[in-house]
Each structure stands twice: as C-alpha cells, then as structure tokens.
Design a protein around this motif. Sequence first.
Motif, PDB file in Angstrom:
ATOM      1  N   VAL A  43       0.861  -1.183   0.000  1.00 42.87           N
ATOM      2  CA  VAL A  43       0.000   0.000   0.000  1.00 42.87           C
ATOM      3  C   VAL A  43       0.895   1.229   0.000  1.00 42.87           C
ATOM      4  O   VAL A  43       1.745   1.382   0.883  1.00 42.87           O
ATOM      5  CB  VAL A  43      -0.937   0.011   1.235  1.00 42.87           C
ATOM      6  CG1 VAL A  43      -1.719   1.309   1.313  1.00 42.87           C
ATOM      7  CG2 VAL A  43      -1.868  -1.192   1.205  1.00 42.87           C
ATOM      8  N   ASP A  44       0.724   2.093  -0.993  1.00 43.44           N
ATOM      9  CA  ASP A  44       1.562   3.281  -1.104  1.00 43.44           C
ATOM     10  C   ASP A  44       1.037   4.460  -0.295  1.00 43.44           C
ATOM     11  O   ASP A  44       1.801   5.210   0.295  1.00 43.44           O
ATOM     12  CB  ASP A  44       1.699   3.706  -2.569  1.00 43.44           C
ATOM     13  CG  ASP A  44       2.513   2.709  -3.375  1.00 43.44           C
ATOM     14  OD1 ASP A  44       3.422   2.077  -2.803  1.00 43.44           O
ATOM     15  OD2 ASP A  44       2.225   2.543  -4.572  1.00 43.44           O
ATOM     16  N   VAL A  45      -0.294   4.634  -0.306  1.00 40.59           N
ATOM     17  CA  VAL A  45      -0.888   5.806   0.336  1.00 40.59           C
ATOM     18  C   VAL A  45      -2.041   5.387   1.232  1.00 40.59           C
ATOM     19  O   VAL A  45      -2.911   4.620   0.817  1.00 40.59           O
ATOM     20  CB  VAL A  45      -1.407   6.816  -0.722  1.00 40.59           C
ATOM     21  CG1 VAL A  45      -2.141   7.970  -0.063  1.00 40.59           C
ATOM     22  CG2 VAL A  45      -0.270   7.329  -1.580  1.00 40.59           C
ATOM     23  N   VAL A  46      -2.029   5.917   2.453  1.00 44.74           N
ATOM     24  CA  VAL A  46      -3.161   5.808   3.365  1.00 44.74           C
ATOM     25  C   VAL A  46      -3.512   7.245   3.729  1.00 44.74           C
ATOM     26  O   VAL A  46      -2.745   7.917   4.418  1.00 44.74           O
ATOM     27  CB  VAL A  46      -2.808   5.000   4.637  1.00 44.74           C
ATOM     28  CG1 VAL A  46      -3.990   4.989   5.601  1.00 44.74           C
ATOM     29  CG2 VAL A  46      -2.388   3.583   4.289  1.00 44.74           C
ATOM     30  N   SER A  47      -4.640   7.728   3.218  1.00 37.74           N
ATOM     31  CA  SER A  47      -5.025   9.108   3.500  1.00 37.74           C
ATOM     32  C   SER A  47      -5.523   9.238   4.926  1.00 37.74           C
ATOM     33  O   SER A  47      -5.910   8.255   5.569  1.00 37.74           O
ATOM     34  CB  SER A  47      -6.126   9.573   2.534  1.00 37.74           C
ATOM     35  OG  SER A  47      -7.362   8.986   2.897  1.00 37.74           O
ATOM     36  N   ASN A  48      -5.538  10.461   5.426  1.00 37.01           N
ATOM     37  CA  ASN A  48      -6.043  10.712   6.761  1.00 37.01           C
ATOM     38  C   ASN A  48      -7.529  10.340   6.842  1.00 37.01           C
ATOM     39  O   ASN A  48      -7.983   9.799   7.844  1.00 37.01           O
ATOM     40  CB  ASN A  48      -5.826  12.181   7.156  1.00 37.01           C
ATOM     41  CG  ASN A  48      -6.151  12.402   8.607  1.00 37.01           C
ATOM     42  OD1 ASN A  48      -5.554  11.803   9.485  1.00 37.01           O
ATOM     43  ND2 ASN A  48      -7.130  13.244   8.862  1.00 37.01           N
ATOM     44  N   SER A  49      -8.279  10.614   5.789  1.00 37.49           N
ATOM     45  CA  SER A  49      -9.710  10.286   5.774  1.00 37.49           C
ATOM     46  C   SER A  49      -9.929   8.786   5.914  1.00 37.49           C
ATOM     47  O   SER A  49     -10.768   8.336   6.700  1.00 37.49           O
ATOM     48  CB  SER A  49     -10.365  10.778   4.482  1.00 37.49           C
ATOM     49  OG  SER A  49     -10.322  12.166   4.402  1.00 37.49           O
ATOM     50  N   PHE A  50      -9.180   8.003   5.146  1.00 39.82           N
ATOM     51  CA  PHE A  50      -9.302   6.549   5.230  1.00 39.82           C
ATOM     52  C   PHE A  50      -8.883   6.065   6.613  1.00 39.82           C
ATOM     53  O   PHE A  50      -9.565   5.244   7.227  1.00 39.82           O
ATOM     54  CB  PHE A  50      -8.439   5.875   4.156  1.00 39.82           C
ATOM     55  CG  PHE A  50      -8.472   4.365   4.250  1.00 39.82           C
ATOM     56  CD1 PHE A  50      -9.439   3.641   3.578  1.00 39.82           C
ATOM     57  CD2 PHE A  50      -7.542   3.680   5.017  1.00 39.82           C
ATOM     58  CE1 PHE A  50      -9.485   2.259   3.683  1.00 39.82           C
ATOM     59  CE2 PHE A  50      -7.573   2.298   5.129  1.00 39.82           C
ATOM     60  CZ  PHE A  50      -8.550   1.589   4.451  1.00 39.82           C
ATOM     61  N   ALA A  51      -7.753   6.575   7.104  1.00 43.21           N
ATOM     62  CA  ALA A  51      -7.241   6.150   8.409  1.00 43.21           C
ATOM     63  C   ALA A  51      -8.245   6.448   9.513  1.00 43.21           C
ATOM     64  O   ALA A  51      -8.460   5.630  10.409  1.00 43.21           O
ATOM     65  CB  ALA A  51      -5.903   6.829   8.702  1.00 43.21           C
ATOM     66  N   ASP A  52      -8.882   7.610   9.443  1.00 43.44           N
ATOM     67  CA  ASP A  52      -9.874   7.959  10.462  1.00 43.44           C
ATOM     68  C   ASP A  52     -11.077   7.023  10.378  1.00 43.44           C
ATOM     69  O   ASP A  52     -11.500   6.459  11.383  1.00 43.44           O
ATOM     70  CB  ASP A  52     -10.333   9.405  10.303  1.00 43.44           C
ATOM     71  CG  ASP A  52     -11.394   9.778  11.327  1.00 43.44           C
ATOM     72  OD1 ASP A  52     -11.126   9.618  12.537  1.00 43.44           O
ATOM     73  OD2 ASP A  52     -12.488  10.207  10.920  1.00 43.44           O
ATOM     74  N   GLU A  53     -11.612   6.864   9.190  1.00 44.03           N
ATOM     75  CA  GLU A  53     -12.832   6.077   9.020  1.00 44.03           C
ATOM     76  C   GLU A  53     -12.615   4.599   9.312  1.00 44.03           C
ATOM     77  O   GLU A  53     -13.436   3.956   9.947  1.00 44.03           O
ATOM     78  CB  GLU A  53     -13.349   6.253   7.586  1.00 44.03           C
ATOM     79  CG  GLU A  53     -14.778   5.879   7.407  1.00 44.03           C
ATOM     80  CD  GLU A  53     -15.754   6.784   8.142  1.00 44.03           C
ATOM     81  OE1 GLU A  53     -16.663   6.235   8.797  1.00 44.03           O
ATOM     82  OE2 GLU A  53     -15.629   8.019   8.071  1.00 44.03           O
ATOM     83  N   CYS A  54     -11.508   4.062   8.858  1.00 45.69           N
ATOM     84  CA  CYS A  54     -11.250   2.632   8.986  1.00 45.69           C
ATOM     85  C   CYS A  54     -10.696   2.255  10.355  1.00 45.69           C
ATOM     86  O   CYS A  54     -11.140   1.281  10.958  1.00 45.69           O
ATOM     87  CB  CYS A  54     -10.272   2.187   7.903  1.00 45.69           C
ATOM     88  SG  CYS A  54      -9.888   0.432   7.972  1.00 45.69           S
ATOM     89  N   LEU A  55      -9.753   3.027  10.847  1.00 38.31           N
ATOM     90  CA  LEU A  55      -9.023   2.635  12.056  1.00 38.31           C
ATOM     91  C   LEU A  55      -9.346   3.479  13.285  1.00 38.31           C
ATOM     92  O   LEU A  55      -9.677   2.938  14.335  1.00 38.31           O
ATOM     93  CB  LEU A  55      -7.524   2.659  11.774  1.00 38.31           C
ATOM     94  CG  LEU A  55      -7.075   1.711  10.659  1.00 38.31           C
ATOM     95  CD1 LEU A  55      -5.652   2.008  10.240  1.00 38.31           C
ATOM     96  CD2 LEU A  55      -7.234   0.274  11.096  1.00 38.31           C
ATOM     97  N   ALA A  56      -9.266   4.793  13.155  1.00 32.25           N
ATOM     98  CA  ALA A  56      -9.452   5.640  14.333  1.00 32.25           C
ATOM     99  C   ALA A  56     -10.874   5.571  14.877  1.00 32.25           C
ATOM    100  O   ALA A  56     -11.089   5.683  16.085  1.00 32.25           O
ATOM    101  CB  ALA A  56      -9.068   7.083  14.013  1.00 32.25           C
TER     102      ALA A  56
END
Length: 98
Positions: A43-56
């Motif tokens: 995985v090259d890019v993990v955006s802040n939006s994805f990180a928040d929605e998926c993990l945080a």
Amino acid sequence: MIIFKFNQFGEYLGTRMLGVRVREQLLPLLDGEEKVVLDFEGVDVVSNSFADECLAKLLIDRSLDDIKQHTTFRGLNDFARKNIALAFKRRLYSLQSA
C-alpha cells in the motif's frame, strides 16, 4: 494470528467510503481471540480520511489499549504511519472533548 491484508483494497487507500467498507470487514476479526496483523505491505498511500474512518473510529467502541492488545501493524511506509497516528490522535482528542 490473523493477517488482514490492506493491499487487497488497492495501493491507494484514500476515501472515507472505502474506509467504512474495510472497517466492516475488519470488525469481526477484532472480536475474536487471535491477534490481527494489519498488513499494509504493497500500500503506497493511506489518507487521513481513510485512516480515520477505517481505524481511528474503532476508538468509538473500543479503548486504545484494547486496539493495541488485539492488533499489530506491519508494512507501513512513513507517510501511512504518520497519517494513521494523526487520525488516532485527532479521534482521541475529539472523544475526550465531547
């Protein structure tokens, strides 16, 4: 140990919609007894939006200690690591402020 491969969703993980879809697949694994390896290899890019929605957003129903106890990260590049850490930090702050 269960390995959850994020690269099955692409090299660029960027949208909240994708984050919701991935979190829904991840949640049942976190309810089990086995540790879940969150594998970001490829995985090259993990955006802040994805990180928040998926993990945080896991912090809404679980403690940070619980998440740490049931997961481990693997294969993160520096950019992805920073965005995930920032998403957790912001989510923790918003939950404490509420």
